[in-house]
Design a protein around this motif. Structure first.
Motif, short mmCIF file in Angstrom:
data_model
loop_
_atom_site.label_atom_id
_atom_site.label_comp_id
_atom_site.label_asym_id
_atom_site.label_seq_id
_atom_site.Cartn_x
_atom_site.Cartn_y
_atom_site.Cartn_z
N LEU A 73 0.85 -1.19 0.00
CA LEU A 73 0.00 0.00 0.00
C LEU A 73 0.89 1.24 0.00
O LEU A 73 1.85 1.34 0.76
CB LEU A 73 -0.91 0.03 1.24
CG LEU A 73 -1.79 1.27 1.41
CD1 LEU A 73 -2.77 1.43 0.26
CD2 LEU A 73 -2.52 1.21 2.74
N ILE A 119 2.72 -1.41 4.96
CA ILE A 119 1.54 -2.26 4.92
C ILE A 119 1.62 -3.05 3.63
O ILE A 119 1.58 -2.48 2.54
CB ILE A 119 0.24 -1.42 4.94
CG1 ILE A 119 0.20 -0.53 6.20
CG2 ILE A 119 -0.98 -2.32 4.86
CD1 ILE A 119 -0.86 0.54 6.16
N PHE A 169 -6.36 -7.75 2.01
CA PHE A 169 -6.26 -6.49 2.76
C PHE A 169 -7.48 -6.22 3.63
O PHE A 169 -7.48 -5.31 4.44
CB PHE A 169 -6.01 -5.32 1.80
CG PHE A 169 -4.58 -5.22 1.37
CD1 PHE A 169 -3.64 -4.56 2.16
CD2 PHE A 169 -4.15 -5.80 0.19
CE1 PHE A 169 -2.32 -4.48 1.77
CE2 PHE A 169 -2.83 -5.72 -0.20
CZ PHE A 169 -1.91 -5.06 0.59
N PHE A 194 -10.70 -5.47 2.59
CA PHE A 194 -11.73 -4.58 2.07
C PHE A 194 -13.04 -5.35 1.94
O PHE A 194 -13.04 -6.58 1.81
CB PHE A 194 -11.34 -4.03 0.69
CG PHE A 194 -10.21 -3.06 0.71
CD1 PHE A 194 -10.36 -1.79 1.27
CD2 PHE A 194 -8.97 -3.38 0.18
CE1 PHE A 194 -9.32 -0.88 1.28
CE2 PHE A 194 -7.93 -2.48 0.18
CZ PHE A 194 -8.10 -1.23 0.75
N TRP A 246 -6.95 4.20 -3.16
CA TRP A 246 -6.01 3.38 -2.40
C TRP A 246 -5.11 2.69 -3.41
O TRP A 246 -5.55 1.85 -4.18
CB TRP A 246 -6.74 2.37 -1.52
CG TRP A 246 -7.54 3.06 -0.46
CD1 TRP A 246 -8.90 3.25 -0.43
CD2 TRP A 246 -7.03 3.70 0.70
NE1 TRP A 246 -9.25 3.96 0.68
CE2 TRP A 246 -8.12 4.25 1.40
CE3 TRP A 246 -5.76 3.86 1.23
CZ2 TRP A 246 -7.99 4.95 2.58
CZ3 TRP A 246 -5.61 4.56 2.42
CH2 TRP A 246 -6.72 5.08 3.08
N PHE A 290 -1.78 0.54 -4.69
CA PHE A 290 -0.92 -0.57 -4.31
C PHE A 290 0.10 -0.84 -5.41
O PHE A 290 -0.24 -0.83 -6.59
CB PHE A 290 -1.74 -1.86 -4.10
CG PHE A 290 -2.75 -1.74 -3.01
CD1 PHE A 290 -2.46 -2.17 -1.73
CD2 PHE A 290 -4.00 -1.19 -3.25
CE1 PHE A 290 -3.39 -2.05 -0.71
CE2 PHE A 290 -4.95 -1.06 -2.24
CZ PHE A 290 -4.64 -1.50 -0.96
N SER A 307 1.26 -11.36 5.89
CA SER A 307 0.56 -10.09 6.09
C SER A 307 1.37 -9.24 7.05
O SER A 307 1.78 -9.72 8.11
CB SER A 307 -0.83 -10.38 6.67
OG SER A 307 -1.50 -9.19 6.95
N GLU A 337 -1.41 -2.88 9.34
CA GLU A 337 -2.87 -2.76 9.34
C GLU A 337 -3.28 -1.57 8.47
O GLU A 337 -2.64 -0.52 8.50
CB GLU A 337 -3.38 -2.54 10.77
CG GLU A 337 -3.12 -3.70 11.70
CD GLU A 337 -3.87 -4.96 11.31
OE1 GLU A 337 -5.02 -4.85 10.83
OE2 GLU A 337 -3.29 -6.04 11.46
N LEU A 338 -4.37 -1.77 7.73
CA LEU A 338 -4.90 -0.68 6.92
C LEU A 338 -5.41 0.44 7.81
O LEU A 338 -5.92 0.18 8.90
CB LEU A 338 -6.06 -1.16 6.06
CG LEU A 338 -5.71 -1.99 4.83
CD1 LEU A 338 -6.98 -2.45 4.16
CD2 LEU A 338 -4.86 -1.21 3.87
N ALA A 344 -9.82 3.21 5.28
CA ALA A 344 -9.73 2.34 4.11
C ALA A 344 -10.75 1.22 4.17
O ALA A 344 -11.14 0.67 3.15
CB ALA A 344 -8.33 1.75 4.00
N LEU A 345 -11.20 0.87 5.35
CA LEU A 345 -12.14 -0.23 5.51
C LEU A 345 -13.59 0.22 5.43
O LEU A 345 -14.50 -0.60 5.54
CB LEU A 345 -11.87 -0.96 6.83
CG LEU A 345 -10.47 -1.57 6.92
CD1 LEU A 345 -10.24 -2.15 8.30
CD2 LEU A 345 -10.26 -2.62 5.84
#
Length: 182
Positions: free
Chosen positions: A9, A15, A38, A40, A104, A106, A128, A131-132, A136-137
């Motif tokens: 990201l 991230i 991620f 989403f 967003w 990437f 992973s 954290e986003l 973003a979520l």
């Protein structure tokens, strides 16, 4: 073959996610793997962009989820591209943008090409990190804002007399416009 990608990201914090996916899957499959990796909710659209080795990309060269051209079939979509058509040992980079309002972004790079492992399910999240950001979520234009929050208070300050001047008159002379202004 299995392609292993690292998707980073474009943010201040580190991230990223490492994903394994079959090379003959489509860009739409990679899109789905990325949004799942991620976290989403998948309610926003995304697009892939081919890029040079220095990550330079152009918005007009995007590969969208849906055909947005004037003529149906004019624009090739994610579901029509196999990953290995665009990504290979000589061209290892893609830019992926999720949520075209919030952008967003990437950087997706091919890290390895390996043989498919027996009994393994692909696509697979391999690693992973980070954290986003909370915004973003959230779906939509940076979250669940009311119309008033997004646009401010709107009042129609025109009264009925303002609308009456347009009724039944094909002439534009009374309102200060020339009919053939161009």
């Amino acid at each position: 073959m299995i392609y292993k990608f690292r998707a980073i990201l474009d943010a201040e914090d580190d991230i990223f996610r490492d994903i394994a996916i079959e090379s003959n899957n489509t860009l739409e499959d990679l899109h789905n793997a990325l949004i799942n990796a991620f976290g989403f909710d998948g309610s926003e659209v995304g697009a892939f962009y081919t890029c040079a080795n220095d990550w330079a990309w152009h918005e007009e060269d995007g590969i969208p989820m849906f055909d947005t051209g004037d003529i149906p079939g004019e624009i090739k979509t994610m579901s029509e591209y196999k990953i290995d058509e665009l990504v290979h040992e000589q061209n290892t980079k893609l830019v992926y943008v999720y949520d075209l309002f919030s952008m967003w972004t990437f950087f997706v790079e091919l890290a390895a090409i390996e043989e498919k492992e027996a009994n393994e399910t692909y696509p697979a999240l391999l690693f992973s990190h980070g954290e986003l950001p909370a915004e973003a979520l959230q779906s939509g234009l940076r979250g669940d804002l009311s119309d008033e929050d997004m646009f401010g208070e709107f009042e129609d300050d025109l009264d009925d007399e303002d609308y009456d001047m347009f009724e039944g008159d094909d002439s534009f002379e009374d309102i200060g416009f020339e009919e053939n202004w161009n």
